[in-house]
Design an enzyme around this catalytic site. Sequence first.
Site, PDB file in Angstrom:
ATOM      1  N   ASP A  41     -12.136  -4.015   2.005  1.00  0.00           N
ATOM      2  CA  ASP A  41     -11.148  -4.761   0.938  1.00  0.00           C
ATOM      3  C   ASP A  41     -11.512  -6.075   1.161  1.00  0.00           C
ATOM      4  O   ASP A  41     -12.809  -5.804   1.412  1.00  0.00           O
ATOM      5  CB  ASP A  41      -9.646  -5.475   2.156  1.00  0.00           C
ATOM      6  CG  ASP A  41      -8.627  -5.848   1.343  1.00  0.00           C
ATOM      7  OD1 ASP A  41      -8.000  -4.630   0.510  1.00  0.00           O
ATOM      8  OD2 ASP A  41      -8.442  -7.207   1.198  1.00  0.00           O
ATOM      9  N   LYS A  43       2.093   1.382  -3.632  1.00  0.00           N
ATOM     10  CA  LYS A  43       0.686   1.936  -4.384  1.00  0.00           C
ATOM     11  C   LYS A  43       0.040   3.570  -4.541  1.00  0.00           C
ATOM     12  O   LYS A  43      -0.013   4.317  -5.090  1.00  0.00           O
ATOM     13  CB  LYS A  43      -0.496   0.708  -4.267  1.00  0.00           C
ATOM     14  CG  LYS A  43      -1.506   1.053  -5.179  1.00  0.00           C
ATOM     15  CD  LYS A  43      -3.294   0.666  -3.964  1.00  0.00           C
ATOM     16  CE  LYS A  43      -2.024  -1.028  -3.886  1.00  0.00           C
ATOM     17  NZ  LYS A  43      -3.607  -2.100  -3.032  1.00  0.00           N
ATOM     18  N   GLN A  48       0.655  -0.997  -0.009  1.00  0.00           N
ATOM     19  CA  GLN A  48      -0.139   0.360  -0.227  1.00  0.00           C
ATOM     20  C   GLN A  48       0.893   1.431   0.197  1.00  0.00           C
ATOM     21  O   GLN A  48       0.866   1.714  -0.265  1.00  0.00           O
ATOM     22  CB  GLN A  48      -0.964   0.205   0.856  1.00  0.00           C
ATOM     23  CG  GLN A  48      -1.900   0.976   1.023  1.00  0.00           C
ATOM     24  CD  GLN A  48      -3.196   0.460   0.256  1.00  0.00           C
ATOM     25  OE1 GLN A  48      -3.634  -0.468   0.994  1.00  0.00           O
ATOM     26  NE2 GLN A  48      -3.390   1.073  -0.538  1.00  0.00           N
ATOM     27  N   LYS A  71      -2.577  -0.881   6.902  1.00  0.00           N
ATOM     28  CA  LYS A  71      -3.520  -2.704   6.372  1.00  0.00           C
ATOM     29  C   LYS A  71      -4.140  -2.682   7.924  1.00  0.00           C
ATOM     30  O   LYS A  71      -3.488  -2.444   8.579  1.00  0.00           O
ATOM     31  CB  LYS A  71      -3.054  -3.011   5.511  1.00  0.00           C
ATOM     32  CG  LYS A  71      -3.863  -3.890   5.279  1.00  0.00           C
ATOM     33  CD  LYS A  71      -3.701  -3.029   3.050  1.00  0.00           C
ATOM     34  CE  LYS A  71      -5.563  -3.703   2.826  1.00  0.00           C
ATOM     35  NZ  LYS A  71      -5.599  -3.463   0.949  1.00  0.00           N
TER      36      LYS A  71
HETATM   37  P1  NDP Z   1     -14.347  -9.048  -1.959  1.00  0.00           P
HETATM   38  O1  NDP Z   1     -14.829  -9.773   0.096  1.00  0.00           O
HETATM   39  O2  NDP Z   1     -15.750  -8.292  -2.113  1.00  0.00           O
HETATM   40  O3  NDP Z   1     -14.344 -10.358  -2.995  1.00  0.00           O
HETATM   41  C1  NDP Z   1     -13.306 -11.352  -3.041  1.00  0.00           C
HETATM   42  C2  NDP Z   1     -13.449 -12.114  -3.972  1.00  0.00           C
HETATM   43  O4  NDP Z   1     -12.181 -12.929  -3.913  1.00  0.00           O
HETATM   44  C3  NDP Z   1     -14.333 -13.254  -3.585  1.00  0.00           C
HETATM   45  O5  NDP Z   1     -14.806 -13.694  -5.201  1.00  0.00           O
HETATM   46  C4  NDP Z   1     -14.153 -14.554  -3.079  1.00  0.00           C
HETATM   47  O6  NDP Z   1     -15.085 -15.934  -2.664  1.00  0.00           O
HETATM   48  C5  NDP Z   1     -12.313 -14.004  -3.706  1.00  0.00           C
HETATM   49  N1  NDP Z   1     -11.136 -14.817  -3.200  1.00  0.00           N
HETATM   50  C6  NDP Z   1     -11.272 -14.574  -1.448  1.00  0.00           C
HETATM   51  N2  NDP Z   1     -10.064 -15.202  -0.714  1.00  0.00           N
HETATM   52  C7  NDP Z   1     -10.402 -15.668  -1.503  1.00  0.00           C
HETATM   53  C8  NDP Z   1      -9.509 -17.334  -1.472  1.00  0.00           C
HETATM   54  N3  NDP Z   1      -8.367 -17.485  -0.823  1.00  0.00           N
HETATM   55  N4  NDP Z   1      -9.572 -17.983  -2.339  1.00  0.00           N
HETATM   56  C9  NDP Z   1      -9.824 -18.022  -3.604  1.00  0.00           C
HETATM   57  N5  NDP Z   1     -10.659 -17.097  -3.189  1.00  0.00           N
HETATM   58  C10 NDP Z   1     -10.975 -16.077  -2.376  1.00  0.00           C
HETATM   59  O7  NDP Z   1     -12.796  -8.313  -2.039  1.00  0.00           O
HETATM   60  P2  NDP Z   1     -12.682  -6.957  -2.739  1.00  0.00           P
HETATM   61  O8  NDP Z   1     -12.560  -7.517  -4.572  1.00  0.00           O
HETATM   62  O9  NDP Z   1     -12.555  -6.298  -2.478  1.00  0.00           O
HETATM   63  O10 NDP Z   1     -10.985  -7.564  -2.628  1.00  0.00           O
HETATM   64  C11 NDP Z   1     -10.487  -8.800  -3.710  1.00  0.00           C
HETATM   65  C12 NDP Z   1      -9.023  -8.007  -4.155  1.00  0.00           C
HETATM   66  O11 NDP Z   1      -8.818  -7.038  -4.519  1.00  0.00           O
HETATM   67  C13 NDP Z   1      -7.909  -8.445  -3.023  1.00  0.00           C
HETATM   68  O12 NDP Z   1      -7.064  -8.991  -2.905  1.00  0.00           O
HETATM   69  C14 NDP Z   1      -8.176  -7.036  -2.408  1.00  0.00           C
HETATM   70  O13 NDP Z   1      -6.872  -6.892  -1.413  1.00  0.00           O
HETATM   71  C15 NDP Z   1      -7.891  -5.763  -3.902  1.00  0.00           C
HETATM   72  N6  NDP Z   1      -8.417  -4.853  -3.604  1.00  0.00           N
HETATM   73  C16 NDP Z   1      -9.172  -3.998  -3.356  1.00  0.00           C
HETATM   74  C17 NDP Z   1      -9.951  -3.002  -3.364  1.00  0.00           C
HETATM   75  C18 NDP Z   1     -11.124  -2.665  -2.476  1.00  0.00           C
HETATM   76  O14 NDP Z   1     -11.423  -1.326  -3.064  1.00  0.00           O
HETATM   77  N7  NDP Z   1     -11.630  -2.884  -2.556  1.00  0.00           N
HETATM   78  C19 NDP Z   1      -8.983  -1.739  -3.732  1.00  0.00           C
HETATM   79  C20 NDP Z   1      -7.334  -2.973  -4.035  1.00  0.00           C
HETATM   80  C21 NDP Z   1      -7.224  -3.923  -4.550  1.00  0.00           C
HETATM   81  P3  NDP Z   1     -15.399 -16.060  -2.024  1.00  0.00           P
HETATM   82  O15 NDP Z   1     -16.445 -14.887  -1.013  1.00  0.00           O
HETATM   83  O16 NDP Z   1     -15.530 -17.294  -2.311  1.00  0.00           O
HETATM   84  O17 NDP Z   1     -14.525 -15.575  -0.485  1.00  0.00           O
HETATM   85  O1  2IT Z   2      -5.808  -3.211  -1.468  1.00  0.00           O
HETATM   86  C1  2IT Z   2      -6.374  -1.676  -1.508  1.00  0.00           C
HETATM   87  O2  2IT Z   2      -5.567  -0.553  -2.104  1.00  0.00           O
HETATM   88  C2  2IT Z   2      -7.646  -0.751  -0.525  1.00  0.00           C
HETATM   89  N1  2IT Z   2      -7.899  -2.571  -0.466  1.00  0.00           N
HETATM   90  C3  2IT Z   2      -8.269  -0.179  -0.973  1.00  0.00           C
HETATM   91  C4  2IT Z   2      -7.701   1.102   0.366  1.00  0.00           C
HETATM   92  C5  2IT Z   2      -8.450   2.558   0.515  1.00  0.00           C
HETATM   93  O3  2IT Z   2      -8.358   2.675   1.337  1.00  0.00           O
HETATM   94  O4  2IT Z   2      -9.167   2.715  -0.486  1.00  0.00           O
END
Ligand code: NDP
Ligand code: 2IT
Length: 448
Positions: free
Chosen positions: A169, A117, A114, A129
Amino acid sequence: MPELTAELQQEFDTVVRRNPGEAEFHQAVREVLESLGPVIDRRPEYLESGIISRICEPNRQIIFKVNWLDDQNRVQTNRGFRVQFNSALGPYKGGLRFHPSVYLGIIKFLGFEQVFKNALTGMPIGGGKGGSDFDPKGKSDKEIMKFCQSFMLELSHHIGADTDVPAGDIGVGGREIGYLFGQYKKLTGRYESGVLTGKGLTWGGSRARTEATGYGTVFFADEMLKLTGESFEGKKVVVSGSGNVAIYALEKAQQLGGTVVAMSDSGGYIVDEGGIDLEQMQELKEIRRGRISEYADANPSARFVSDGQIWDVPCDIALPCATQNELPLAGAEALIKNGCTLVAEGANMPSTPEAIKAFRANGVRFAPGKAANAGGVATSALEMQQNASRDSWTFEYTEERLKEIMVGIHARCAETADEYGSPGDYVRGANISSFVRVADTMLALGVI
Ligand code: NDP
Ligand code: 2IT
């Protein structure tokens, strides 16, 4: 994969010794250090002033107990974390993850990523985080609320609009941010909008924050495609995950003319060659919180695969949007064999080092998460701006700002890669340009 120079190897060995058993943290640190050889050649003062070891050590690591009562009135105990990694560029900023796999090493890898980024966005935000090993799956809405309230009871001592600003997250979205904000407001007696981002639109949230990470990843990939005169038009796209990032990557890829043929969750993946239906996916995942297999139950054109890997589905573009290390060497080999030419990471560190090496060796264009998924945190910083000025921007204006930011990050990474003799190497470009920005600021601020 470039080897580490002797000095950087020594720095890395120290990180491993000091942080035993934290494999994901070691992996994230190593990837950055591997990019820095040529920077240290040009600027030896970074080593001499101890910047490498200072940047690898979090400013503060908070671990706390979270007790809460479940629906049977039994006491449950979880562990909470907040790692305040680096505040050279601004208040600590970064999400909260609720997932049973969370331990200190996961939060530290995410906090470390982070820092870089956030520096890439060009906005005034440091890196942090947090999260918990709490598992939201199968919990009632009331249990989620009680957990969030107990979690905030402790977290509230450590955060603030000018000190540390958490967001969502994995496992933390608008619902959880609402319960966390409500409890913070109650505990402090203040309506401090800027203390959390990812808020709802009636209580200080920014338009386009929900969409920002997924949209931003697609904007970044689109910039990569433009360099060869291509676009998403007519491209087959595989998006792993089906959470916040994945759903809005699906939407933007479709808007730009791509066909998203596969998505997944932790139970398996679905393939729908005609293109996955956005509205159905939103209803299934955002409203019903169901399993992805149910999409195939409702759509005869789709099939559900419970074993195997989503990367076996042929595509032109792969967008890993689920979790760390979800794209191993075998996945990279399958993508390469089937003609995939571009991978952009919506998740944090989804590709293993071996997979990245295979992409590099086979000419697959590769965008690391710290560049390609920075749109989420960048729009969080836009939310902070709106809160500070008590303003609320339109969706169109906010999306346009997001797009400009992603175009800027892409340019910064590409130019830095060129400058350091590795054209097209977005890993090196992202790591070097963000490192230099943080390191120079730390030098300017003195030994603190
Ligand atoms: P969500 O909780 O909304 O979704 C996560 C998704 O990933 C779900 O479909 C989940 O499936 C799947 N998943 C999670 N863990 C696992 C695992 N161990 N094995 C297989 N599938 C898995 O999270 P986000 O969409 O917010 O986050 C997804 C990724 O993006 C993460 O790496 C996060 O750090 C990153 N990220 C998120 C940001 C944000 O703004 N939200 C910003 C930047 C990066 P299931 O429901 O079955 O667990
Ligand atoms: O991994 C990421 O950049 C996030 N989960 C979003 C962080 C934020 O402060 O919006």
